[in-house]
Design an enzyme around this catalytic site. Structure first.
Site, short mmCIF file in Angstrom:
data_model
loop_
_atom_site.label_atom_id
_atom_site.label_comp_id
_atom_site.label_asym_id
_atom_site.label_seq_id
_atom_site.Cartn_x
_atom_site.Cartn_y
_atom_site.Cartn_z
N HIS A 115 -10.42 -4.07 -12.84
CA HIS A 115 -9.15 -3.74 -12.20
C HIS A 115 -9.11 -4.44 -10.85
CE1 HIS A 115 -8.11 0.24 -14.46
NE2 HIS A 115 -8.64 -0.66 -15.28
N GLU A 160 -8.50 -3.44 -7.89
CA GLU A 160 -9.20 -2.74 -6.81
C GLU A 160 -10.70 -2.96 -6.86
OE1 GLU A 160 -5.91 0.22 -8.20
OE2 GLU A 160 -7.06 -1.44 -9.06
N CYS A 201 -5.97 4.19 -10.28
CA CYS A 201 -6.30 5.10 -11.38
C CYS A 201 -7.54 5.92 -11.01
CB CYS A 201 -6.55 4.30 -12.66
SG CYS A 201 -8.08 3.33 -12.61
#
Length: 153
Positions: free
Chosen positions: A57, A59, A87
């Site tokens: 992801h 991040e 998330c």
């Protein structure tokens, strides 16, 4: 909303990274990690389709790059700027890295963990919490996601 100019600049870069992720066939999410002075330490975009890595992801990619840049996993005093609300996995990575602030654009009403579905990053039961600033360039971040998913339907 009175925004920090460094957050706005970082979100501009995160939006460009998100667009690049979308162009490569990944969900258009981009992220930037800055230090307390606003200097970019790491950046990332979703790379799950490119790398076949479920943890890639935006991040996580940005946090890894920032940690490598400073030579430490501890990113206390740093800010994560991301186009989509993190998330649960990414919220956990925020806490594990000791990020102090999370700034995001679009809310994730299906899987968000910074105030929508869950609020992992500010959960008082956990030993670390992060400040959250939401809605920065929300319209642009939401449009990138909406257009991406509409094109796939």
């Amino acid at each position: 909303m009175n925004l920090d100019p460094a957050d706005v600049a970082a979100m501009e870069r995160a939006l460009a990274l998100a667009a690049a992720a979308g162009a490569a066939g990944d969900v258009p999410v981009g992220a930037v990690v800055t230090d307390a002075s606003g200097t970019v330490l790491g950046e990332g975009r979703n790379l799950r389709e490119v790398t076949h890595d479920p943890t890639a992801h935006a991040e996580v990619v940005a946090l890894r790059e920032a940690a490598a840049a400073i030579g430490s996993w501890n990113l206390e005093g740093c800010t994560l700027v991301v186009t989509l609300e993190p998330c649960v996995m990414c919220a956990g990575a925020v806490l594990q890295s000791r990020i102090s602030r999370v700034v995001f654009g679009a809310w994730d009403d299906k899987a968000g963990a910074a105030g929508s579905v869950y609020d992992v990053v500010r959960d008082r039961r956990l030993p670390h919490r992060a400040e959250v600033v939401s809605g920065v360039r929300e319209a642009e971040a939401s449009t990138l996601l909406k257009d991406f998913f509409e094109a796939r339907r």
